[in-house]
Motif scaffolding. Structure first.
Motif, short mmCIF file in Angstrom:
data_model
loop_
_atom_site.label_atom_id
_atom_site.label_comp_id
_atom_site.label_asym_id
_atom_site.label_seq_id
_atom_site.Cartn_x
_atom_site.Cartn_y
_atom_site.Cartn_z
N MET A 164 8.46 10.32 -5.70
CA MET A 164 8.42 11.76 -5.81
C MET A 164 7.64 12.33 -6.92
O MET A 164 8.04 11.74 -8.15
N GLN A 165 6.73 12.91 -6.63
CA GLN A 165 5.92 13.40 -7.71
C GLN A 165 5.83 14.95 -7.84
O GLN A 165 6.09 15.63 -6.53
N THR A 191 0.76 -1.05 0.01
CA THR A 191 0.00 -0.15 -0.08
C THR A 191 0.78 1.23 0.15
O THR A 191 2.24 1.10 -0.06
N SER A 192 0.41 2.23 -0.02
CA SER A 192 0.95 3.60 0.03
C SER A 192 0.25 4.66 0.70
O SER A 192 -0.97 4.51 0.84
N THR A 193 0.83 5.75 1.18
CA THR A 193 0.09 7.01 1.52
C THR A 193 0.96 8.29 1.41
O THR A 193 2.39 7.97 1.55
N GLN A 194 0.66 9.18 1.43
CA GLN A 194 1.35 10.64 1.37
C GLN A 194 2.00 10.78 2.63
O GLN A 194 1.52 10.35 3.76
N SER A 195 3.30 11.64 2.69
CA SER A 195 3.92 11.54 3.88
C SER A 195 3.43 12.63 4.75
O SER A 195 3.64 12.64 6.05
N ASP A 196 2.52 13.10 4.43
CA ASP A 196 1.52 14.26 5.23
C ASP A 196 0.29 13.79 5.66
O ASP A 196 -0.42 14.53 6.47
N GLU A 220 5.16 10.20 -1.75
CA GLU A 220 4.30 9.08 -1.50
C GLU A 220 5.08 7.86 -0.80
O GLU A 220 6.11 7.53 -1.64
N LEU A 221 4.73 7.43 0.23
CA LEU A 221 5.49 6.42 1.18
C LEU A 221 4.87 4.97 0.57
O LEU A 221 3.87 4.91 0.57
N ILE A 222 6.07 4.11 0.17
CA ILE A 222 5.54 2.94 -0.14
C ILE A 222 5.66 1.72 0.94
O ILE A 222 6.68 1.81 1.74
#
Length: 135
Positions: free
Chosen positions: A120-121, A96-101, A127-129
């Protein structure tokens, strides 16, 4: 709380709320049983949607619990349900993933997910994986 695979009758609920998927893909996800609806007292309270990273590793794309139902264990219940389903299908790991904030990163780590990298976008938080072995 009940967890049920989304059906065509859930289509409207999904497309009105899930802004992270192209509407054209929702019917296919429903047909492939890749969206679960969370129910509390006969009311939809959230959803979980997944796909496959590299077409071979289950990847949870979206988990949403309506605000008033958060912090009651519903998220954990649906994630563990999904992990068991993937284990029964023969998969040994999930992602899964989620944004660092976002606070979700702490939720996934509590469930045993490990940091596996980031994406990095441009003009977006990191985006943390995350990965988790489920065997």
């Amino acid at each position: 709380m009940d967890i049920k695979a989304a059906t065509d009758s859930d289509y409207k609920y999904i497309v009105e709320r899930d802004r992270h998927i192209a509407e054209a893909l929702v019917k296919n996800k429903i047909n492939e049983h890749e969206i679960f609806i969370l129910w509390e007292s006969n009311e939809e309270i959230g959803w979980m949607r997944f796909g496959y990273f590299w077409d071979n590793t289950p990847f949870m794309n979206m988990l949403w619990i309506d605000e008033e139902y958060r912090g009651q264990g519903h998220g954990k219940k649906v994630v563990l349900y999904w992990e068991e389903l993937m284990r029964k299908k023969g998969f040994s790991s999930v992602m899964t993933s989620t944004q660092s904030d976002e606070e979700a990163q702490h939720f996934y780590r509590k469930l045993g997910y490990k940091d596996a990298g980031c994406l990095m976008q441009e003009n977006a938080p990191l985006e943390l994986i995350f990965t988790k072995n489920i065997v």
